[in-house]
Design a protein around this motif. Structure first.
Motif, PDB file in Angstrom:
ATOM      1  N   ALA A   8       8.810   3.877 -13.163  1.00 44.49           N
ATOM      2  CA  ALA A   8       8.818   3.678 -11.716  1.00 44.49           C
ATOM      3  C   ALA A   8       9.024   2.222 -11.353  1.00 44.49           C
ATOM      4  O   ALA A   8       8.575   1.316 -12.020  1.00 44.49           O
ATOM      5  N   ALA A   9       9.760   2.034 -10.266  1.00 45.32           N
ATOM      6  CA  ALA A   9       9.925   0.703  -9.689  1.00 45.32           C
ATOM      7  C   ALA A   9       9.938   0.884  -8.185  1.00 45.32           C
ATOM      8  O   ALA A   9       9.625   1.943  -7.677  1.00 45.32           O
ATOM      9  N   CYS A  10      10.306  -0.164  -7.448  1.00 48.80           N
ATOM     10  CA  CYS A  10      10.454  -0.065  -6.003  1.00 48.80           C
ATOM     11  C   CYS A  10       9.244   0.624  -5.377  1.00 48.80           C
ATOM     12  O   CYS A  10       9.356   1.611  -4.682  1.00 48.80           O
ATOM     13  N   VAL A  11       8.056   0.133  -5.659  1.00 49.96           N
ATOM     14  CA  VAL A  11       6.821   0.722  -5.152  1.00 49.96           C
ATOM     15  C   VAL A  11       6.383  -0.005  -3.900  1.00 49.96           C
ATOM     16  O   VAL A  11       6.238  -1.216  -3.908  1.00 49.96           O
ATOM     17  N   SER A  13       3.751  -1.172  -0.995  1.00 48.30           N
ATOM     18  CA  SER A  13       2.317  -1.435  -0.958  1.00 48.30           C
ATOM     19  C   SER A  13       1.633  -0.379  -0.107  1.00 48.30           C
ATOM     20  O   SER A  13       2.253   0.274   0.726  1.00 48.30           O
ATOM     21  N   ALA A  14       0.334  -0.201  -0.337  1.00 48.96           N
ATOM     22  CA  ALA A  14      -0.414   0.790   0.438  1.00 48.96           C
ATOM     23  C   ALA A  14      -0.371   0.460   1.918  1.00 48.96           C
ATOM     24  O   ALA A  14      -0.245   1.345   2.768  1.00 48.96           O
ATOM     25  N   ILE A 282       0.098   9.135 -13.860  1.00 49.31           N
ATOM     26  CA  ILE A 282       1.206   8.801 -12.966  1.00 49.31           C
ATOM     27  C   ILE A 282       0.849   7.658 -12.022  1.00 49.31           C
ATOM     28  O   ILE A 282       1.724   6.897 -11.618  1.00 49.31           O
ATOM     29  N   PHE A 283      -0.424   7.510 -11.651  1.00 44.89           N
ATOM     30  CA  PHE A 283      -0.811   6.386 -10.804  1.00 44.89           C
ATOM     31  C   PHE A 283      -0.532   5.063 -11.519  1.00 44.89           C
ATOM     32  O   PHE A 283      -0.036   4.107 -10.916  1.00 44.89           O
ATOM     33  N   ASP A 284      -0.830   5.021 -12.788  1.00 42.86           N
ATOM     34  CA  ASP A 284      -0.568   3.816 -13.576  1.00 42.86           C
ATOM     35  C   ASP A 284       0.931   3.603 -13.743  1.00 42.86           C
ATOM     36  O   ASP A 284       1.446   2.493 -13.602  1.00 42.86           O
ATOM     37  N   ASP A 285       1.673   4.673 -14.045  1.00 43.02           N
ATOM     38  CA  ASP A 285       3.122   4.559 -14.241  1.00 43.02           C
ATOM     39  C   ASP A 285       3.825   4.084 -12.979  1.00 43.02           C
ATOM     40  O   ASP A 285       4.836   3.372 -13.045  1.00 43.02           O
ATOM     41  N   PHE A 286       3.313   4.488 -11.836  1.00 42.14           N
ATOM     42  CA  PHE A 286       3.916   4.093 -10.570  1.00 42.14           C
ATOM     43  C   PHE A 286       3.450   2.717 -10.108  1.00 42.14           C
ATOM     44  O   PHE A 286       3.870   2.234  -9.066  1.00 42.14           O
ATOM     45  N   GLY A 287       2.554   2.086 -10.856  1.00 40.02           N
ATOM     46  CA  GLY A 287       2.095   0.750 -10.504  1.00 40.02           C
ATOM     47  C   GLY A 287       1.156   0.721  -9.327  1.00 40.02           C
ATOM     48  O   GLY A 287       1.029  -0.295  -8.641  1.00 40.02           O
ATOM     49  N   ILE A 288       0.460   1.833  -9.059  1.00 41.28           N
ATOM     50  CA  ILE A 288      -0.393   1.921  -7.874  1.00 41.28           C
ATOM     51  C   ILE A 288      -1.826   2.263  -8.244  1.00 41.28           C
ATOM     52  O   ILE A 288      -2.596   2.728  -7.403  1.00 41.28           O
ATOM     53  N   PHE A 293      -4.716   5.848  -3.407  1.00 42.03           N
ATOM     54  CA  PHE A 293      -3.540   6.705  -3.491  1.00 42.03           C
ATOM     55  C   PHE A 293      -4.002   8.113  -3.823  1.00 42.03           C
ATOM     56  O   PHE A 293      -5.090   8.325  -4.373  1.00 42.03           O
ATOM     57  N   CYS A 294      -3.157   9.096  -3.514  1.00 46.08           N
ATOM     58  CA  CYS A 294      -3.520  10.469  -3.856  1.00 46.08           C
ATOM     59  C   CYS A 294      -2.285  11.340  -4.027  1.00 46.08           C
ATOM     60  O   CYS A 294      -1.170  10.957  -3.659  1.00 46.08           O
ATOM     61  N   LEU A 295      -2.513  12.504  -4.606  1.00 42.82           N
ATOM     62  CA  LEU A 295      -1.529  13.583  -4.670  1.00 42.82           C
ATOM     63  C   LEU A 295      -2.039  14.710  -3.788  1.00 42.82           C
ATOM     64  O   LEU A 295      -3.147  15.206  -3.987  1.00 42.82           O
TER      65      LEU A 295
END
Length: 326
Positions: A8-11, A13-14, A282-288, A293-295
């Motif tokens: 993941a990139a282009c994340v 910010s909250a 996936i939270f770690d992979d997405f850099g968040i 954050f949530c699903l």
């Protein structure tokens, strides 16, 4: 369940996501039109929305509807009914809740949902789950869903597929419309989609993931929404309980559940709703992983109708309060 070819990139910010996910009343242009197709769905397996699908005319097979998967794919048990050939493309990385795997791509064939079709489709073959867990035969992903305004009528138990710019003939005058922001992955043209959920005044960006049977908050979100609360006392009153979580690879891990008194998306409200707290891979992979954050899982929509408008990047949802967590 997330299908990705690269990390993941282009994340966003909250704070940026919270500012961009606006809410407003539904507005459509043009006269109402009927869906191009409508099909029944049912709730099966781990609480997933399940539909009938055919592959090259063979079936029906159980496919779960997954707005968190960018690619429609199948489980290994499908090879008992149809032959699959390796595809002339590179492998595809699949990110589950507890980890990721890279799987080879296969020529699956023509996947049809009633009269709608994904012709000459290429996807991956997911490993079957170990007994006693019974897997479905496939996953219906965003590459199919985002071709339409996809409406889920809870009262009729129908999925209605409208043309991308059609005005639905389904009654929606009192529904809430909330912006769905695309969440891009490096090297991929197809994003996942994010909306905001409000808990105790905190706007939490959440991926709409119908492939998750339960809604999952990361630890950062949990710490923020419980700030100022006495967690031990809450636990004594049934606020926090232990649970296990299982991903698409049938891998199990420990998590815990909390009951949220009230959360909402604009005028759509959930009361006494139970969510899972888990720092998914996936939270770690997405850099968040360090941001709230949530699903949003299928449980959030079990008792109400909603529509995913991908072309308009809008989630439409019934506004009434539903008593969840029963």
């Amino acid at each position: 369940m997330k299908y990705r070819a690269k990390k993941a990139a282009c994340v966003m910010s909250a704070a940026a996501m919270a500012a961009s996910c606006a809410s407003y009343a539904p507005e459509f242009a043009g006269p109402p039109q009927p869906p191009v197709e409508q099909i029944p769905y049912r709730i099966e397996y781990q609480g997933w929305l399940t539909v009938d699908a055919h592959i090259d005319g063979v079936g029906p097979f159980d496919f779960i509807v997954d707005s968190g998967a960018t690619i429609t794919s199948v489980f290994a048990n499908i090879t008992q009914h149809t032959e699959l050939k390796p595809a002339a493309r590179g492998p595809i990385q699949i990110v589950g809740l507890t980890g990721s795997r890279t799987l080879p791509a296969y020529e699956i064939g023509d996947i049809s949902i009633s009269t709608l079709m994904l012709p000459d489709h290429i996807g991956v073959v997911l490993p079957d789950w170990a007994p006693p867990n019974t897997p479905p035969q496939g996953v219906l992903g965003l590459d199919f869903l985002e071709r339409y305004r996809t409406l889920f009528s809870e009262k009729e138990r129908l999925i209605k597929f409208y043309a991308p710019n059609a005005t639905p003939d389904h009654p929606m005058s009192d529904w809430t419309a909330t912006s769905m922001e695309p969440f891009l992955v490096d090297g991929e043209a197809d994003p996942l989609y994010i909306v905001n959920v409000s808990v105790r005044g905190l706007q939490i960006p959440c991926i709409i993931d119908l492939g998750a049977s339960g809604t999952i908050f990361n630890m950062s979100a949990y710490r923020r929404i419980t700030r100022g609360l006495h967690v031990n006392g809450l636990r004594q009153h049934g606020f926090r309980t232990g649970t296990n979580i299982r991903d698409v690879f049938d891998t199990e891990d420990k998590a815990f559940a909390i009951r949220i008194i009230r959360m909402h998306m604009n005028s759509a409200v959930w009361a006494n709703h139970i969510v899972i707290v888990y720092d998914a891979k996936i939270f770690d992979d997405f850099g968040i992983d360090n941001q709230p954050f949530c699903l949003i899982g299928a449980d959030m929509f079990a008792d109400r109708s909603f529509m995913l408008d991908f072309a308009g990047q809008t989630l439409y949802i019934e506004p009434e309060t539903i008593r969840s967590g029963r």
